[in-house]
Design a protein around this motif. Structure first.
Motif, PDB file in Angstrom:
ATOM      1  N   GLY A  59      32.478 135.171  40.153  1.00  0.00           N
ATOM      2  CA  GLY A  59      31.137 135.199  40.464  1.00  0.00           C
ATOM      3  C   GLY A  59      30.438 133.825  40.573  1.00  0.00           C
ATOM      4  N   ALA A  60      31.149 132.637  40.443  1.00  0.00           N
ATOM      5  CA  ALA A  60      30.203 131.547  40.334  1.00  0.00           C
ATOM      6  C   ALA A  60      29.889 130.956  41.627  1.00  0.00           C
ATOM      7  N   GLY A  61      28.603 130.326  41.763  1.00  0.00           N
ATOM      8  CA  GLY A  61      28.143 129.946  42.985  1.00  0.00           C
ATOM      9  C   GLY A  61      28.804 128.600  43.492  1.00  0.00           C
ATOM     10  N   GLU A  62      28.604 128.306  44.696  1.00  0.00           N
ATOM     11  CA  GLU A  62      29.369 127.088  45.239  1.00  0.00           C
ATOM     12  C   GLU A  62      28.915 125.787  44.701  1.00  0.00           C
ATOM     13  N   ILE A  63      27.451 125.649  44.317  1.00  0.00           N
ATOM     14  CA  ILE A  63      27.023 124.556  43.704  1.00  0.00           C
ATOM     15  C   ILE A  63      27.606 124.686  42.121  1.00  0.00           C
ATOM     16  N   ARG A  64      27.673 125.621  41.524  1.00  0.00           N
ATOM     17  CA  ARG A  64      28.136 125.468  40.120  1.00  0.00           C
ATOM     18  C   ARG A  64      29.620 125.365  40.280  1.00  0.00           C
ATOM     19  N   ILE A 124      33.655 122.512  38.153  1.00  0.00           N
ATOM     20  CA  ILE A 124      34.892 122.541  38.499  1.00  0.00           C
ATOM     21  C   ILE A 124      35.568 121.397  39.226  1.00  0.00           C
ATOM     22  N   ALA A 125      35.143 121.243  40.354  1.00  0.00           N
ATOM     23  CA  ALA A 125      35.487 120.364  41.319  1.00  0.00           C
ATOM     24  C   ALA A 125      35.139 118.776  41.151  1.00  0.00           C
ATOM     25  N   LEU A 126      33.778 118.710  40.621  1.00  0.00           N
ATOM     26  CA  LEU A 126      33.544 117.229  40.501  1.00  0.00           C
ATOM     27  C   LEU A 126      34.224 116.745  39.226  1.00  0.00           C
ATOM     28  N   LEU A 144      37.858 109.148  51.875  1.00  0.00           N
ATOM     29  CA  LEU A 144      38.392 109.109  50.693  1.00  0.00           C
ATOM     30  C   LEU A 144      38.056 110.273  49.910  1.00  0.00           C
ATOM     31  N   GLY A 145      36.684 110.768  49.947  1.00  0.00           N
ATOM     32  CA  GLY A 145      36.380 112.129  49.329  1.00  0.00           C
ATOM     33  C   GLY A 145      37.324 113.098  49.635  1.00  0.00           C
ATOM     34  N   ARG A 146      37.502 113.311  50.839  1.00  0.00           N
ATOM     35  CA  ARG A 146      38.329 114.409  51.581  1.00  0.00           C
ATOM     36  C   ARG A 146      39.731 114.371  51.004  1.00  0.00           C
ATOM     37  N   VAL A 147      40.321 113.088  51.120  1.00  0.00           N
ATOM     38  CA  VAL A 147      41.542 113.031  50.715  1.00  0.00           C
ATOM     39  C   VAL A 147      41.722 113.380  49.038  1.00  0.00           C
ATOM     40  N   PHE A 148      40.904 112.808  48.298  1.00  0.00           N
ATOM     41  CA  PHE A 148      40.919 113.284  46.915  1.00  0.00           C
ATOM     42  C   PHE A 148      40.582 114.795  46.798  1.00  0.00           C
ATOM     43  N   SER A 149      39.736 115.192  47.484  1.00  0.00           N
ATOM     44  CA  SER A 149      39.586 116.673  47.294  1.00  0.00           C
ATOM     45  C   SER A 149      40.965 117.513  47.659  1.00  0.00           C
ATOM     46  N   LEU A 150      41.622 117.087  48.738  1.00  0.00           N
ATOM     47  CA  LEU A 150      42.600 117.873  49.322  1.00  0.00           C
ATOM     48  C   LEU A 150      43.837 117.604  48.054  1.00  0.00           C
ATOM     49  N   GLY A 151      43.955 116.857  47.646  1.00  0.00           N
ATOM     50  CA  GLY A 151      45.149 116.361  46.493  1.00  0.00           C
ATOM     51  C   GLY A 151      44.772 117.075  45.157  1.00  0.00           C
ATOM     52  N   TYR A 152      43.357 116.719  44.867  1.00  0.00           N
ATOM     53  CA  TYR A 152      43.204 116.869  43.410  1.00  0.00           C
ATOM     54  C   TYR A 152      42.381 118.353  43.047  1.00  0.00           C
ATOM     55  N   VAL A 153      42.049 119.044  44.097  1.00  0.00           N
ATOM     56  CA  VAL A 153      41.186 120.311  43.816  1.00  0.00           C
ATOM     57  C   VAL A 153      42.131 121.352  44.515  1.00  0.00           C
ATOM     58  N   PRO A 154      42.737 122.080  43.642  1.00  0.00           N
ATOM     59  CA  PRO A 154      43.576 123.251  44.223  1.00  0.00           C
ATOM     60  C   PRO A 154      42.629 124.304  44.814  1.00  0.00           C
ATOM     61  N   ASP A 155      43.167 125.181  46.061  1.00  0.00           N
ATOM     62  CA  ASP A 155      42.259 126.104  46.723  1.00  0.00           C
ATOM     63  C   ASP A 155      42.275 127.274  45.782  1.00  0.00           C
ATOM     64  N   GLU A 156      43.497 127.491  44.745  1.00  0.00           N
ATOM     65  CA  GLU A 156      43.529 128.558  43.866  1.00  0.00           C
ATOM     66  C   GLU A 156      42.527 128.625  42.799  1.00  0.00           C
ATOM     67  N   VAL A 157      42.091 127.291  42.693  1.00  0.00           N
ATOM     68  CA  VAL A 157      40.873 127.382  41.388  1.00  0.00           C
ATOM     69  C   VAL A 157      39.680 127.632  41.856  1.00  0.00           C
ATOM     70  N   ILE A 158      39.322 127.122  43.336  1.00  0.00           N
ATOM     71  CA  ILE A 158      38.312 127.576  43.911  1.00  0.00           C
ATOM     72  C   ILE A 158      38.023 129.108  44.229  1.00  0.00           C
ATOM     73  N   GLU A 159      39.180 129.840  44.426  1.00  0.00           N
ATOM     74  CA  GLU A 159      39.218 131.114  44.824  1.00  0.00           C
ATOM     75  C   GLU A 159      39.226 131.848  43.610  1.00  0.00           C
ATOM     76  N   ALA A 160      39.756 131.537  42.523  1.00  0.00           N
ATOM     77  CA  ALA A 160      39.345 132.120  41.127  1.00  0.00           C
ATOM     78  C   ALA A 160      37.842 131.839  40.771  1.00  0.00           C
ATOM     79  N   ALA A 161      37.410 130.956  40.968  1.00  0.00           N
ATOM     80  CA  ALA A 161      36.001 130.791  40.269  1.00  0.00           C
ATOM     81  C   ALA A 161      34.874 131.723  41.322  1.00  0.00           C
ATOM     82  N   ARG A 162      35.301 131.635  42.533  1.00  0.00           N
ATOM     83  CA  ARG A 162      34.587 132.603  43.279  1.00  0.00           C
ATOM     84  C   ARG A 162      34.610 133.928  42.953  1.00  0.00           C
ATOM     85  N   VAL A 163      36.131 134.436  42.705  1.00  0.00           N
ATOM     86  CA  VAL A 163      36.097 135.804  41.965  1.00  0.00           C
ATOM     87  C   VAL A 163      35.312 136.259  40.788  1.00  0.00           C
TER      88      VAL A 163
END
Length: 305
Positions: free
Chosen positions: A203-208, A213-215, A182-201
């Motif tokens: 300079g945010a760390g993976e835990i942050r 953002i994701a939680l 269920l966690g993978r299904v919710f992550s696929l539907g509710y957490v866009p990859d664009e938001v994660i990539e923007a946060a990495r750009v």
């Protein structure tokens, strides 16, 4: 001849119109009958499903005399007496069982939901060797009945000297393969990859990124997994039966079962067992009612404009 021809033509025009208007009422009547049949079937199913609940609620208000005369006999109401018995029997052991269940189900479901959401997020957003095979191994755990793992866990915990402790119930409660799915299904539907990539750009760390953002985007998934696991732990019985021998560590389900077995030689325990089982259902109902709004909010979670 012309007037006769015109009359025939008029009759030919009006005849089919009358024929077309005749069957218009039959579809509406059939729809009405179908709706009535469906509603009747739903009402009967609801009555069939809710009748045991009604019987349990009424039985919880009766003493032995009332149970003998029938639960629908309202001349022997002893709800106050039964609740007083729950509080005072064996120095209030029922309240201790309820607190144990709150501890097991509350902490276990919260930790399980966090682990499941984090694992599902990792399976969805990260790419590593053997990811799908590992996820398939996790899904295999869904096919294994939880009761089949109790004896191996007992043997393992006995070597670790954790049997008859709180940890013997808490540790198995934080693992839920279906929650990872269920966690993978919710992550696929509710957490866009664009938001994660923007946060990495930025300079945010993976835990942050996960915590900030994701939680929050996975709040509805976290709540769903927690509610499922809370209900499973609260209603769990066999794990505590095998792992625990100290009466003070029993959850409420195991404690009520002990009272039920004691009611065979001692019928005075029957009203306590029925009332205790009824009261034990209330926390789960209250939790589902209070947290259902988070499921609705999850319908728009993770949207990108």
């Amino acid at each position: 001849m012309s007037s006769l021809t015109l009359a025939k033509d008029a009759a030919a025009e009006t005849g089919p119109a009358t024929d077309r208007s005749a069957p218009t009422g039959s579809p509406s009547r059939s729809r009405l009958l179908s709706k009535g049949a469906v509603n009747t079937a739903l009402v009967l199913a609801a009555v069939y499903s809710l009748f045991p609940v009604l019987w349990m609620l009424l039985a919880a208000t009766k003493n032995n005399t009332g149970l003998a005369s029938g639960v629908f006999d309202f001349h022997h109401i002893a709800l106050g007496e039964n609740l007083s018995g729950l509080i005072h029997t064996d120095h209030g052991i029922y309240l201790r069982w309820c607190l144990n269940s709150v501890l097991y189900a509350g902490i276990g479901s919260a930790v399980c939901a966090l682990i499941s959401v984090a694992a599902g997020y990792a399976f969805d957003k990260y790419h590593f060797r053997g990811k799908e095979k590992l996820f398939g191994a996790v899904l295999l755990g869904v096919l294994v009945p939880s009761a089949a793992t109790v004896i191996p866990m007992y043997l393992m915990f006995s070597k670790l000297h954790l049997v008859n402790t709180v940890w013997a119930v808490l540790i198995p409660s934080v693992v839920n393969p279906f929650g990872v799915y269920l966690g993978r299904v919710f992550s696929l539907g509710y957490v866009p990859d664009e938001v994660i990539e923007a946060a990495r750009v930025d300079g945010a760390g993976e835990i942050r990124i996960f915590g900030s953002i994701a939680l929050p985007m996975l709040k509805s998934g976290f709540t769903t997994i927690m509610l499922f696991q809370f209900s499973a732990i609260w209603n769990g019985f066999f794990l505590a039966l095998v792992m625990l021998s100290d009466k003070n560590l029993y959850p409420v389900t195991l404690g009520v079962y002990i009272w039920q077995t004691e009611s065979v030689p001692d019928p005075s325990m029957t009203p306590l067992a029925l009332t205790g089982a009824t009261v034990a259902v209330l926390p789960v109902l209250v939790l589902f009612i209070c947290l259902q709004r988070y499921w609705r909010s999850g319908l728009t979670a993770g949207s990108v404009k």
